[in-house]
Design an enzyme around this catalytic site. Structure first.
Site, short mmCIF file in Angstrom:
data_model
loop_
_atom_site.label_atom_id
_atom_site.label_comp_id
_atom_site.label_asym_id
_atom_site.label_seq_id
_atom_site.Cartn_x
_atom_site.Cartn_y
_atom_site.Cartn_z
N ARG D 26 0.83 -1.21 0.00
CA ARG D 26 0.00 0.00 0.00
C ARG D 26 0.87 1.26 0.00
O ARG D 26 0.61 2.22 -0.74
CB ARG D 26 -0.89 -0.02 1.24
N SER D 78 10.58 -19.07 -6.48
CA SER D 78 10.65 -19.35 -7.91
C SER D 78 11.95 -20.07 -8.26
O SER D 78 13.04 -19.52 -8.13
CB SER D 78 10.57 -18.04 -8.70
N GLY D 107 12.85 -11.52 1.85
CA GLY D 107 14.00 -11.77 2.71
C GLY D 107 15.28 -12.03 1.92
O GLY D 107 15.42 -11.57 0.77
N ASP D 108 16.18 -12.76 2.51
CA ASP D 108 17.48 -13.08 1.91
C ASP D 108 17.39 -13.53 0.45
O ASP D 108 18.06 -12.98 -0.42
CB ASP D 108 18.12 -14.23 2.70
N ILE D 132 9.23 -12.66 9.16
CA ILE D 132 9.00 -12.66 10.60
C ILE D 132 10.26 -12.97 11.41
O ILE D 132 10.31 -12.73 12.61
CB ILE D 132 7.90 -13.67 11.01
N ASP D 133 11.29 -13.50 10.74
CA ASP D 133 12.45 -14.02 11.48
C ASP D 133 13.42 -12.96 11.98
O ASP D 133 14.27 -13.24 12.81
CB ASP D 133 13.21 -15.03 10.61
N ARG D 177 14.67 -20.56 12.03
CA ARG D 177 15.59 -21.62 11.62
C ARG D 177 17.04 -21.24 11.87
O ARG D 177 17.85 -22.04 12.27
CB ARG D 177 15.37 -21.93 10.14
N ALA D 192 9.37 -17.50 30.24
CA ALA D 192 9.91 -18.85 30.07
C ALA D 192 11.01 -19.14 31.07
O ALA D 192 11.79 -18.26 31.42
CB ALA D 192 10.44 -19.04 28.65
N SER D 221 5.50 -25.11 37.74
CA SER D 221 5.30 -25.40 36.32
C SER D 221 6.26 -24.55 35.52
O SER D 221 6.73 -23.53 36.01
CB SER D 221 3.87 -25.08 35.90
N GLN D 260 2.22 -18.45 13.35
CA GLN D 260 3.13 -17.33 13.57
C GLN D 260 3.34 -16.45 12.34
O GLN D 260 3.86 -15.34 12.45
CB GLN D 260 4.50 -17.84 14.04
N ARG D 261 2.95 -16.93 11.16
CA ARG D 261 3.15 -16.15 9.94
C ARG D 261 1.96 -15.26 9.61
O ARG D 261 2.06 -14.37 8.77
CB ARG D 261 3.35 -17.08 8.72
#
Lengths: 328, 328, 328, 328
Positions: D26, D78, D107-108, D132-133, D177, D192, D221, D260-261
């Site tokens: 946009r 592609s 990205g890359d 997102i990474d 990743r 966490a 927990s 997550q995407r």
């Protein structure tokens, strides 16, 4: 199923928008397609009928809309449709397009228009209740109501963070001009101290008494949920009277307003809208006219428009009592 | 790290609550515990200091609060702390408890109080910026700001459903008495047609011109985001003037109000609060006093209270320009 | 209401946690308080009975929990309670505490335990259905089900963003070992192409046929919702078979998993939990024993445990049909 | 601003989709329109270049998309563009259409393709980091990262309800990743116990030690957040080893996966995307080629593609330390 007498239908949304209207449009269009009924969308409710703004719709026209608030067909209140001339134009446009029947998604006003239109011109009409207020007879829930409940509740949950942190009293106004359903249910869900709705003759002294009880019980902050249409006086007035009675209270007013009409519909609303959209088309195929499709006790039912408009779902007395018992 | 000169600290929240304050409290308590510093919580900001309401806190006292809005220590504005007598009492309570230093979470008013208190009584004070308005110098973002942005944007997204469905113009007021950060960013994010903020000298004619441009471009509905503190006149006044200029517009006003202060903090706010809570304790151990911990360009920095209060983050000029270009 | 024969009750949660359990606990505690019945909470379900972990609860013990997921009383499956010795210990603890009756919040397993316990030792038991799976007879909805539907749907909505952007096929597994309620409703709501549930004898060829139809209709991406307990083969197996049949498909698998059990309860779940918590206490006062409180057609009803466990809510046949018609 | 040498541009999205890509599209389209640059959208990334699928875009083409996840232009990887023949075809299509420059959102991989394409055929290319990474050098945040953080955190918050209610240990896998940004930040935000990421040489014994510490501290927990690409072994393996070490733990694994995407972008992502979309067009007008637009310390900067691909944002060492200190 036997060949339907209905060959060409048009669907539109009218009155205030409600989350799930798009899911209903989608269901109407895809069900029609499934039964080989041609389907048109009408732009901006009755105004589109008058202006002849019909759009041919197929299954792909309604892709990726089930999750979207508002209505892709747009909505409007139409003054012109309240005149005989306006309806005459609308009828001629329908005739020209070859429309057999109309699926009308909306509330009281929408169904009143549809009833008159049918009586005057014989066009088949069927209704789907789409309004956040849940004030229509013939369906346990109206489309948009469940989403509005969650939106109101989420907003009150947020306000409670501040109420608790600052030991404040908040008066929160939710939608509902004639009906207290949103107030009562979102109020119970948000743990409101008191809930003031149009259906009950509340007394300001009852409210004050509740505050006193809350204080004694050690409650340090409180939320009072107020329906727009309550009869006790304007929310700002209520806040002021309360301040006079309890001068040490830190009192604030919040009006949730239009956020309650929007947002992605809840699962319950999308499923309800899907069932009623399907039900409306099937109803037309079965020859039902001038009725509203609704869901009662999880079953599809049809209620004459006249009845849907005149009668009202009653506030659950149990729920009122529960709201009081659980408040403190 | 060498043995800290600070042995016993107290943490409190003061001023308007902001999402992420609990995450900051948690970080202060757990960091203190990690470095063998005793930690107390003070009830209701400066009032708690005056009344001597200290609660011993350990790592388990702050479990399951990182995700909660508001502040478990409660907050309040304290008139009494503005008096010398009030501060004297507060000091005596600190002395009695053996408190070396205070971690003060809040905004301008909080830091002003801390500065005076330190200067008068020598108690070490360090600050953490917690306010949704982002109007404090010394940190790119304040705690709660990112959450408030998302809350405001989500609300405007919902309103947009109705605006689009009914071809309406909505004036939406967001928080920001002195700063337009929330308005500018939530406005850009929600695709607002125009954004009116305290920092710019907007002119009603500019707004009207924008409406005309939007009309020409075929925009059928619009949202104007207005910061509380804008100088152009009350939001209702703006709506009225617009109605006079464009009588065919269907115009509505929505005031988002207190929902913007609450809610579960965003990830960015929880991480920011965790870093600043840690930073404040470490700052105290390093001997920093009368400063505020902040994050600039992703690095922990300390800014003297006086500077944090006096200076202000500037509205990004690029962003203003971008908001105009992308609006239509 | 006449003086209740029940003077001291204990409430606990057992089995898998479900959003709204806290709202039910709150309702039980506050209703008991209202009727001057003493109320205890039991820690970790039947294990707490065996260990004698009772906590006295009053109205303030349950403040600010109505909006929280999980259960503040904790839950666990108890192997020991399945032995006579275990139940004997539990009974002795109840006797020692003077507990007249137990309010048991949970599912099938919970009610089986309660039935046996009542039959062996005569302790009064009443149940509240708390499970996201909706697989208990005697209530149209179980507590947690509506929230789980929304959580599953929201997750699938997110996945759809990627499916649509990449023209992919996603197989999404939702909870439901024995029941397809979550899959069917969240699948319809998320616009799934196909929905595979334990209750129907689906055939892989039907699925393939649906894919072919979708392709012909011009659908470029699809989501297939699969209930955990479906009988067609593991979700990964389904994906593999589909890939073999349609090698050009870009297929992914997503397992929603435990996120479906958590989260702040929806408005419908909080209201349901409030009504059933109230209903359970009132039921005990009216002398009802070994029954489950439920809501059917919006009315409070009581169903014997034996029946609630043995019978099952049936999948709505209409809904199955609608899901197929609206999919493409 | 002087007349731009760039007259006709095309924009596309490539690689994995990310929330905010639509906001970037946009911004590119509207900024181009503002500066009288013609703008085309390319369908499905480099594939669309090869097939010549260009769509003329104006300001209205991008209305109501700023709030939507995914990408309206669709995305794909592609293989053909990796061949000289593929790129040749792409070039010829650009030439035929008269495209001067490409705005590449991705990205890359996207930027590598753009670099080669520019070097071979001289077509101007500029990049916008959408992934997102957050694993791209030259921008503090990439588009989609902030939304993914909130999505991951919300999911872990839900899982925590169950973890707490059942005293369980959950291993939760989040995306990443090659980079631990999502894991580290969402892990801190969700409280966490431990966070395992690709960038650090974690040792299983460190994890066990942390569990022991947590136990001693009375934590009942725990959640361990694990990045996809961590080097310690598969998440199921980690869970198994932990079970062996602590047989009394009730351990579960949850893989958040594709949710997550997706989703509506956060305010920060929409604003970032708006700024970078604007920045990319302005960069082209200023003659910048083969660079990526980014935001560093809140300022627009341009980084050569080669550098953006080769270098990496480092994990913040402070944050790692803070995550450990605050965990227990």
């Amino acid at each position: 199923m036997a060949e339907s007498a209905v060959k060409k239908i048009a669907v539109f949304t009218s009155g205030g928008d409600a989350p799930g209207m798009n899911a209903a449009i989608r269901a109407v269009v895809r069900t029609a397609n499934h039964f080989n009924i041609e389907c048109f969308g009408v732009w901006e409710g009755y105004n589109g009928l008058i202006k002849g703004e019909f759009i041919k719709m197929g299954p792909r026209s309604v892709k990726n809309i089930i999750n979207r608030g508002g209505t892709i067909l747009k909505s409007a209140r139409s003054l012109e449709f309240k005149t005989k001339e306006g309806r005459q134009k609308a009828y001629e446009n329908c005739k020209k397009e070859g429309i057999d029947a109309l699926v009308c998604i909306g509330g009281d006003g929408t169904f009143t228009g549809a009833t008159i239109f049918n009586e005057e011109f014989g066009i088949k009409t069927i209704g789907i209740p789409g309004t956040i207020d849940n004030d229509i007879f013939g369906s346990d829930n109206t489309i948009g109501y469940d989403t509005a409940l969650n939106t109101a509740m989420d907003a009150i949950d947020k306000i409670r963070d501040t109420a608790t942190s600052h030991n404040r009293v908040f008066f929160v106004e939710v939608m509902g001009r004639d009906a207290g359903f949103i107030a009562l249910n979102s109020g119970i869900a948000a743990g409101a101290l008191d809930i003031i709705i149009p259906e009950t003759r509340d007394n300001i002294d009852d409210l004050f008494e509740t505050f006193v009880k809350a204080q004694k019980a050690g409650k340090s902050s409180s939320i009072v949920v107020v329906a727009e249409g309550e009869k006790l006086g304007n929310i700002y007035g209520l806040a002021e009277l309360t301040k006079k009675q309890f001068p040490h209270y830190d009192i604030r007013v919040a009006i949730l307003g239009h956020i309650q009409r929007g947002g992605s519909p809840s699962c319950a609303d999308r499923v309800l809208a899907s069932r009623l959209g399907y039900g409306a088309v099937v109803g037309l195929m079965e020859g039902r006219v001038n009725v509203m499709a609704g869901l009662q006790a999880n079953k599809l039912v049809f209620t004459p428009f006249r009845e849907a408009i005149k009668k009202h779902n009653n506030i659950n007395e149990d729920l009122l009592r529960i709201s009081e018992i659980l408040a403190i």
